[in-house]
Design a protein around this motif. Sequence first.
Motif, PDB file in Angstrom:
ATOM      1  N   PHE A   2       9.506  46.574  63.651  1.00 47.39           N
ATOM      2  CA  PHE A   2      10.192  45.371  63.194  1.00 47.39           C
ATOM      3  C   PHE A   2      10.498  44.522  64.420  1.00 47.39           C
ATOM      4  O   PHE A   2      11.053  45.014  65.402  1.00 47.39           O
ATOM      5  CB  PHE A   2      11.495  45.734  62.470  1.00 47.39           C
ATOM      6  CG  PHE A   2      12.063  44.580  61.697  1.00 47.39           C
ATOM      7  CD1 PHE A   2      11.674  44.350  60.395  1.00 47.39           C
ATOM      8  CD2 PHE A   2      12.969  43.719  62.281  1.00 47.39           C
ATOM      9  CE1 PHE A   2      12.191  43.268  59.674  1.00 47.39           C
ATOM     10  CE2 PHE A   2      13.491  42.649  61.572  1.00 47.39           C
ATOM     11  CZ  PHE A   2      13.099  42.422  60.260  1.00 47.39           C
ATOM     12  N   ARG A  25      10.264  40.415  61.005  1.00 45.69           N
ATOM     13  CA  ARG A  25       9.501  41.112  59.967  1.00 45.69           C
ATOM     14  C   ARG A  25       8.854  42.348  60.551  1.00 45.69           C
ATOM     15  O   ARG A  25       8.753  42.497  61.752  1.00 45.69           O
ATOM     16  CB  ARG A  25       8.468  40.214  59.309  1.00 45.69           C
ATOM     17  CG  ARG A  25       7.239  39.918  60.131  1.00 45.69           C
ATOM     18  CD  ARG A  25       6.148  39.194  59.337  1.00 45.69           C
ATOM     19  NE  ARG A  25       6.585  37.967  58.766  1.00 45.69           N
ATOM     20  CZ  ARG A  25       5.935  36.815  58.829  1.00 45.69           C
ATOM     21  NH1 ARG A  25       4.772  36.728  59.432  1.00 45.69           N
ATOM     22  NH2 ARG A  25       6.416  35.730  58.277  1.00 45.69           N
ATOM     23  N   ASP A  26       8.405  43.195  59.650  1.00 46.89           N
ATOM     24  CA  ASP A  26       7.694  44.399  60.040  1.00 46.89           C
ATOM     25  C   ASP A  26       6.243  44.018  60.313  1.00 46.89           C
ATOM     26  O   ASP A  26       5.608  43.363  59.481  1.00 46.89           O
ATOM     27  CB  ASP A  26       7.789  45.430  58.910  1.00 46.89           C
ATOM     28  CG  ASP A  26       7.426  46.821  59.376  1.00 46.89           C
ATOM     29  OD1 ASP A  26       7.699  47.159  60.543  1.00 46.89           O
ATOM     30  OD2 ASP A  26       6.870  47.572  58.575  1.00 46.89           O
ATOM     31  N   ARG A  44      11.749  44.084  69.761  1.00 46.65           N
ATOM     32  CA  ARG A  44      11.876  45.056  68.676  1.00 46.65           C
ATOM     33  C   ARG A  44      13.343  45.158  68.300  1.00 46.65           C
ATOM     34  O   ARG A  44      14.215  45.123  69.152  1.00 46.65           O
ATOM     35  CB  ARG A  44      11.401  46.432  69.113  1.00 46.65           C
ATOM     36  CG  ARG A  44       9.933  46.520  69.331  1.00 46.65           C
ATOM     37  CD  ARG A  44       9.560  47.945  69.609  1.00 46.65           C
ATOM     38  NE  ARG A  44       8.259  48.010  70.239  1.00 46.65           N
ATOM     39  CZ  ARG A  44       7.404  48.997  70.035  1.00 46.65           C
ATOM     40  NH1 ARG A  44       7.712  49.996  69.245  1.00 46.65           N
ATOM     41  NH2 ARG A  44       6.236  48.985  70.638  1.00 46.65           N
ATOM     42  N   PRO A  47      15.340  46.854  61.382  1.00 45.19           N
ATOM     43  CA  PRO A  47      15.254  45.974  60.212  1.00 45.19           C
ATOM     44  C   PRO A  47      16.622  45.835  59.564  1.00 45.19           C
ATOM     45  O   PRO A  47      17.466  46.722  59.688  1.00 45.19           O
ATOM     46  CB  PRO A  47      14.280  46.689  59.280  1.00 45.19           C
ATOM     47  CG  PRO A  47      14.174  48.067  59.782  1.00 45.19           C
ATOM     48  CD  PRO A  47      14.597  48.082  61.216  1.00 45.19           C
TER      49      PRO A  47
END
Length: 56
Positions: A2, A25-26, A44, A47
């Motif tokens: 993510f 977003r992933d 990174r 999420p």
Amino acid sequence: MFVKPVGGCEIADPERGDLLSLEGRDVPENQYWLRREAEGVIERTAPPEAKPKGKG
């Protein structure tokens, strides 16, 4: 993984054909995203937690 853009950068997502949203977003952990991370334009992050679904 993510990821989110750093400092309001506009980062293209070649798989989806749009820009990475500020919320993140992933994305797949591939060369494209690893290079963006090395450049320092994405980071990174965890999420966002899914909102629990209410009953009824």
